[in-house]
Write an enzyme that holds these catalytic residues in place. Structure first.
Site, PDB file in Angstrom:
ATOM      1  N   ARG A 228      20.191  -2.120  54.989  1.00 36.78           N
ATOM      2  CA  ARG A 228      20.645  -3.473  55.285  1.00 36.78           C
ATOM      3  C   ARG A 228      20.185  -3.834  56.690  1.00 36.78           C
ATOM      4  O   ARG A 228      20.076  -2.957  57.559  1.00 36.78           O
ATOM      5  CB  ARG A 228      22.177  -3.586  55.228  1.00 36.78           C
ATOM      6  CG  ARG A 228      22.763  -3.673  53.837  1.00 36.78           C
ATOM      7  CD  ARG A 228      22.495  -5.033  53.170  1.00 36.78           C
ATOM      8  NE  ARG A 228      23.079  -5.103  51.843  1.00 36.78           N
ATOM      9  CZ  ARG A 228      22.456  -4.784  50.708  1.00 36.78           C
ATOM     10  NH1 ARG A 228      21.216  -4.346  50.729  1.00 36.78           N
ATOM     11  NH2 ARG A 228      23.066  -4.914  49.543  1.00 36.78           N
ATOM     12  N   HIS A 276      13.314  -8.484  51.530  1.00 41.37           N
ATOM     13  CA  HIS A 276      14.456  -7.934  50.802  1.00 41.37           C
ATOM     14  C   HIS A 276      14.166  -7.862  49.297  1.00 41.37           C
ATOM     15  O   HIS A 276      14.913  -8.393  48.465  1.00 41.37           O
ATOM     16  CB  HIS A 276      15.734  -8.752  51.069  1.00 41.37           C
ATOM     17  CG  HIS A 276      16.984  -7.947  50.821  1.00 41.37           C
ATOM     18  ND1 HIS A 276      18.132  -8.112  51.550  1.00 41.37           N
ATOM     19  CD2 HIS A 276      17.251  -6.974  49.912  1.00 41.37           C
ATOM     20  CE1 HIS A 276      19.063  -7.274  51.107  1.00 41.37           C
ATOM     21  NE2 HIS A 276      18.546  -6.584  50.108  1.00 41.37           N
TER      22      HIS A 276
END
Ligand SMILES: NC(=O)c1ccc[n+]([C@@H]2O[C@H](COP(=O)([O-])OP(=O)(O)OC[C@H]3O[C@@H](n4cnc5c(N)ncnc54)[C@H](OP(=O)(O)O)[C@@H]3O)[C@@H](O)[C@H]2O)c1
Length: 313
Positions: A228, A276
Site C-alpha cells: 500500500r 495500482h
C-alpha cells in the site's frame, strides 16, 4: 438473504453479473443503483465502502472484502466490531501478483532500464550481470502473496528469505518482528514489500530502512512495493533514487492515488511506476470463492481468512 454490493470500483456491472452467474438463487442489490431495505441485507461485498455504510445494515452477518487489503474498511471506526470481515484470498489475484513481482525483480536485476537507455542512443554495450544465486530477495510480509512468489523466484536461482510479524514454520529463512528486521534488511539486495497497511506498518519504507539494505550485489539495492502507498515515505525513496542509495525501485501503490501529475515521483531515476494494477481482482474468480464460503458458513463451517481486528489485517 440479500447480498449487497457496495464498492467504490467502477466495474459494478461485472460484479453484479458475476454474482448472478455464480449464485442465481441468492438475490443481490447494488448500493447507489436502486433503493433497498437495509434490514434485508445479510452479506456485503465491499471495496472501499463509504464510512458508516456497513454500520447501517442491522442484520449484516459477514462483510466480504473484494480485495486482499482491508485497510479501507479498517479505517472506518463505525464498522461494527462483532461483524466478521473476510479478506479476499483468490488464486487468480495471487497469480497476478506473482507475475508482477517476478517482472519487477527481473527488470531491475537484468538492468532493463539501463538497456533501454542504451537502445535510445544506439549503443551496443553490456552492463554488469551477476548470477541470480548471488542476489538475495527479501519478501517483506510473508503472507499469501509472498509465499506464492517464493518458489518462482527460487526456481530462477534467487536466494529468498522473508520477514513476518510472528514466527512460523517455513522452508526458507524467516525473520520476524521488530527484533528480526535489521537482520532481514542487512541480508536483502532486492526488497519486495507485500505488507498490509496497519498502524504498525505505516511509513515503514523510509530512509532509515533503505539505509539498512545490503549492498551485496552491483545491481542493488532495489525497493519494490505493491503493498500500500501508506507504507512508503515517497520523499525518502525519491532522495535515495537520486543519490544512488537505491539503484532502482518499482512502486505500484502511492500515498495519493491517482499519483498527481505534479508529483516528482514521475521523474525519479530508475523508478518504475504502475497504477495500482499489480494484482487486480477478477469478479468471476472472486465471487466463486465468496459464494463457496457463504454456502459453507450457512452449513455451519467456520469462515476462512477472517481479519484479526486487533492486528488490522
Ligand atoms: N497492489 C495490488 O494490486 C495489491 C493486490 C492485492 C494485495 N495487495 C496488498 O498486499 C497485502 C498483502 O496481501 P496478503 O494476501 O499476502 O496478506 P496476508 O496473507 O495477510 O499477509 C500479510 C503478511 O504481512 C505480515 N505482517 C503484517 N503486519 C506485520 C508487521 N507489523 N510486521 C511484520 N510483518 C507483518 C504478516 O505476518 P504474519 O504472517 O506473522 O501474520 C503476513 O506475513 C495486502 O494487505 C494488500 O495491501 C496489493
Amino acid at each position: 438473504m440479500t447480498t449487497l454490493l457496495i464498492s467504490a470500483d467502477s466495474n459494478l456491472d461485472d460484479w453484479m453479473d458475476a454474482w448472478r452467474e455464480a449464485a442465481p438463487h441468492r438475490p443481490v442489490v447494488c448500493h447507489g443503483r436502486a433503493p433497498y431495505d437495509p434490514a434485508a441485507i445479510q452479506y456485503a461485498l465491499t471495496w472501499k465502502p463509504p464510512a458508516g455504510a456497513l454500520n447501517a445494515l442491522p442484520n449484516l452477518k459477514v462483510a466480504f472484502n473484494l480485495g486482499a487489503g482491508v485497510d479501507a474498511v479498517m479505517a472506518d471506526p463505525t464498522f461494527p466490531s462483532h461483524i466478521p470481515l473476510v479478506r479476499l484470498v483468490d488464486q487468480d489475484l495471487t497469480n497476478r501478483m506473482g507475475e508482477w513481482v517476478v517482472l519487477q525483480v527481473l527488470t531491475h536485476f537484468r538492468q532493463t532500464l539501463g538497456y533501454l537507455e542504451l537502445q535510445r542512443t544506439k549503443t551496443w554495450r553490456d552492463l554488469t550481470q551477476p548470477a541470480a544465486r548471488s542476489a538475495r530477495v527479501g519478501l517483506m510480509g510473508y503472507g499469501t502473496l509472498a509465499r506464492h512468489c517464493t518458489p518462482i523466484l527460487r526456481g530462477l536461482g534467487f536466494n529468498v528469505h522473508g520477514w513476518a510479524r510472528g514466527p512460523k514454520e517455513s522452508d526458507i529463512t524467516l525473520h520476524h518482528g521488530e527484533e528480526g528486521l535489521a537482520n532481514f534488511l542487512a541480508r536483502t539486495d532486492i526488497l519486495v514489500c507485500l505488507l498490509p497497511l496497519t498502524e504498525a506498518t505505516r511509513g515503514i519504507l523510509d530512509a532509515k530502512l533503505i539505509g539498512q539494505l545490503s549492498r551485496g550485489t552491483p545491481v542493488g539495492p532495489v525497493l519494490i512495493n505493491a503493498g500500500r502507498g501508506g507504507l512508503q515515505n515517497e520523499a525518502d525513496i525519491l532522495a535515495a533514487l537520486q543519490d544512488g542509495t537505491l539503484k532502482g525501485a518499482s512502486l505500484d501503490v502511492f500515498n495519493e492515488e491517482p499519483l498527481p501529475a505534479t508529483s516528482p515521483m514521475w521523474d525519479a531515476p530508475n523508478l518504475i511506476i504502475t497504477p495500482h494494477v499489480a494484482a487486480i481482482t477478477d469478479p468471476a474468480s472472486a465471487v466463486g470463492n465468496i459464494v463457496e464460503q457463504i454456502d459453507a458458513f450457512e452449513a455451519g463451517a467456520p469462515l476462512q481468512n477472517v481479519v484479526d481486528r486487533g492486528h488490522g489485517y
